[in-house]
Design a protein around this motif. Structure first.
Motif, PDB file in Angstrom:
ATOM      1  N   ASN A 239       0.828  -1.208   0.000  1.00 26.67           N
ATOM      2  CA  ASN A 239       0.000   0.000   0.000  1.00 26.67           C
ATOM      3  C   ASN A 239       0.862   1.257   0.000  1.00 26.67           C
ATOM      4  O   ASN A 239       1.930   1.294   0.612  1.00 26.67           O
ATOM      5  CB  ASN A 239      -0.910   0.029   1.236  1.00 26.67           C
ATOM      6  N   ASP A 240       0.362   2.288  -0.688  1.00 28.41           N
ATOM      7  CA  ASP A 240       1.038   3.589  -0.718  1.00 28.41           C
ATOM      8  C   ASP A 240       0.342   4.507   0.286  1.00 28.41           C
ATOM      9  O   ASP A 240      -0.609   5.210  -0.046  1.00 28.41           O
ATOM     10  CB  ASP A 240       0.972   4.171  -2.130  1.00 28.41           C
ATOM     11  N   TYR A 241       0.828   4.508   1.512  1.00 31.78           N
ATOM     12  CA  TYR A 241       0.193   5.277   2.587  1.00 31.78           C
ATOM     13  C   TYR A 241       0.543   6.757   2.470  1.00 31.78           C
ATOM     14  O   TYR A 241       1.603   7.140   1.960  1.00 31.78           O
ATOM     15  CB  TYR A 241       0.646   4.755   3.957  1.00 31.78           C
ATOM     16  N   ASP A 242      -0.366   7.606   2.989  1.00 33.20           N
ATOM     17  CA  ASP A 242      -0.082   9.038   3.052  1.00 33.20           C
ATOM     18  C   ASP A 242       0.836   9.362   4.225  1.00 33.20           C
ATOM     19  O   ASP A 242       1.572  10.351   4.180  1.00 33.20           O
ATOM     20  CB  ASP A 242      -1.389   9.828   3.183  1.00 33.20           C
TER      21      ASP A 242
ATOM     22  N   ARG B 271       9.505   3.189   0.542  1.00 33.65           N
ATOM     23  CA  ARG B 271       8.636   4.341   0.245  1.00 33.65           C
ATOM     24  C   ARG B 271       9.314   5.622   0.738  1.00 33.65           C
ATOM     25  O   ARG B 271       8.914   6.224   1.737  1.00 33.65           O
ATOM     26  CB  ARG B 271       7.286   4.187   0.952  1.00 33.65           C
TER      27      ARG B 271
ATOM     28  N   THR C 298       7.150   8.717   1.681  1.00 36.18           N
ATOM     29  CA  THR C 298       6.072   8.624   2.667  1.00 36.18           C
ATOM     30  C   THR C 298       6.540   9.181   4.014  1.00 36.18           C
ATOM     31  O   THR C 298       7.509   8.684   4.592  1.00 36.18           O
ATOM     32  CB  THR C 298       5.632   7.157   2.852  1.00 36.18           C
TER      33      THR C 298
ATOM     34  N   ARG D 166       2.517  14.657   1.881  1.00 36.29           N
ATOM     35  CA  ARG D 166       2.591  13.486   1.000  1.00 36.29           C
ATOM     36  C   ARG D 166       1.693  13.637  -0.209  1.00 36.29           C
ATOM     37  O   ARG D 166       2.097  13.342  -1.344  1.00 36.29           O
ATOM     38  CB  ARG D 166       2.181  12.226   1.785  1.00 36.29           C
TER      39      ARG D 166
ATOM     40  N   ARG E  98       2.824  13.806  -4.073  1.00 34.70           N
ATOM     41  CA  ARG E  98       2.279  12.883  -5.076  1.00 34.70           C
ATOM     42  C   ARG E  98       1.717  13.645  -6.272  1.00 34.70           C
ATOM     43  O   ARG E  98       1.909  13.260  -7.432  1.00 34.70           O
ATOM     44  CB  ARG E  98       1.195  12.018  -4.447  1.00 34.70           C
TER      45      ARG E  98
END
Length: 411
Positions: free
Chosen positions: A48-51, A75, A78, A124, A128
């Motif tokens: 998962n690409d977490y904030d 990441r 992140t 974040r 992005r």
């Protein structure tokens, strides 16, 4: 901003239950994953690409600093917030140096955690968005680069075609101008002779022919301009090709010059065409055949019908087409997919044939070419046959291939 998506990592089960409840009360639509160990968190981070990620520093096995290092590897963009014990300043400094976004001291101040987490999430999501815009700009730049390369290639091809076009025009102009110059010089020298009248008549006749050639060239140039600017207009009406050819050949052989040696007129072959423009095509083909035929050799004109197509063919016994120019002159210079070259085109073909092709294409037809070097060439104009919409059926016998008319011209 988009719905925040965060990960909480702590080996304290009570904290993992209390923190999500507090965050749900203070941050709208927040999505939270939890993990009770750093190893389990690593798997979630890979998937998962977490904030933002919030983790305790002191945990059994892999601690928070080791997890921070793993996050920086997996990441790096992140933001990570680490929870430290009261008075553990050395660990806090070490966390910041390791790439942590912020640190939270125990006992946890809920308002401070929420504010720090919101800043991290906003950072974040902005990063992005910037990355997505950079990617879009790179793709657009590549697209522009490809477009520039394509346009550059087209420009190079256009310039090459222009150079060939200018070469053709220069050659076509040079011949009549040279003739005019020679006749003028001859008349100046002969004007004092006793038989000057006869010399002047011959000279003026030759000069008139040269002027007519220049007039044809100028008209061709004007037609090219109309074609390229999409202003070339066709006015079609029902007409008989046999009668049209007979009339044109009578005019072509009138007076001095070519003479009609043989004629077999036939039944009408009707097409829907612009009479003036199709006449221009046929005259161009006749002039081209005469230009490249030896003196005294015949030129044959035939009108044929096959299925729903009508065809006017002009055959000469001239020089034909040199093998070395066969694969190139039409596709590369004239760019004529409508002209089906079976063995190649005439040498020295000028603007007349280019205009002829455009006229025939506007009528929904095409030009076929057959040629053998030193044996002659046949240029055939193929047009759709006129079909009377008031008739329910067409006689099948009329659609069988057959020749309707033949003319032989001697020059």
């Amino acid at each position: 901003m988009n719905t925040p998506y965060i990960l909480l990592v702590d080996d304290d089960a009570a904290l993992l239950q209390a923190l999500p409840q507090a965050l749900h009360l203070r941050i709208d639509d927040i999505k939270i994953d939890t993990s009770d160990s750093a190893w389990a968190a690593v798997k979630l981070i890979e998937e998962n690409d977490y904030d933002a990620i919030v983790s305790d520093i002191k945990m059994p096995g892999m601690d928070g600093l080791a997890l921070l290092a793993k996050i920086q590897e997996l990441r790096p963009n992140t933001p990570t917030l680490l929870i430290t014990g009261h008075g553990e300043h050395d660990l806090a400094v070490q966390a910041l140096r390791g790439g942590a976004y912020d640190f939270i001291q125990k006992p946890i101040d809920r308002d401070y955690l929420v504010a720090a987490l919101q800043r991290a999430v906003q950072t974040r999501q902005l990063r992005r968005k910037v990355y997505e815009q950079q990617l879009a700009l790179e793709l657009h730049a590549k697209s522009l680069e490809r477009m520039v390369q394509k346009r550059t290639s087209e420009l190079v091809e256009t310039n090459a075609a222009k150079d060939k076009f200018l070469s053709i025009v220069s050659h076509e102009l040079k011949t009549p101008l040279t003739s005019l110059k020679g006749m003028t010089q001859l008349l100046c020298r002969q004007i004092q002779r006793t038989d000057a009248v006869d010399v002047v008549k011959v000279g003026l006749s030759d000069m008139e022919r040269s002027i007519r050639r220049m007039e044809v060239l100028v008209n061709d140039l004007l037609d090219v301009s109309l074609v390229e600017t999409n202003m070339f207009v066709i006015h079609r009406k029902r007409c008989d090709l046999v009668e049209l050819c007979r009339h044109l050949i009578d005019e072509y052989t009138a007076g001095t010059g070519p003479s009609l040696a043989f004629e077999v007129p036939g039944e009408p072959v009707e097409v829907e065409a612009d009479v003036d423009r199709i006449s221009q095509v046929i005259i161009n083909l006749l002039s081209n055949a005469r230009k490249y035929s030896p003196k005294g050799s015949p030129i044959t004109v035939t009108v044929q019908q096959a299925g729903y197509e009508a065809m006017v063919s002009v055959r000469d016994m001239g020089v034909g087409i040199p093998v070395e120019v066969q694969p190139h002159i039409f596709e590369q210079f004239y760019r004529v997919p409508g002209v089906q070259v079976q063995t190649g085109p005439h040498t020295g073909l000028g603007l007349g044939l280019y205009i002829s092709r455009k006229i025939v294409e506007r009528h929904g037809g095409h030009i076929d070419v057959q040629s053998t070097p030193e044996q002659g060439s046949t240029f055939s104009v193929v047009l759709p046959l006129y079909v009377d919409p008031t008739q329910d059926e067409t006689d099948a016998t009329k659609l069988m291939p057959h020749t309707q008319a033949v003319w032989t011209i001697a020059h």
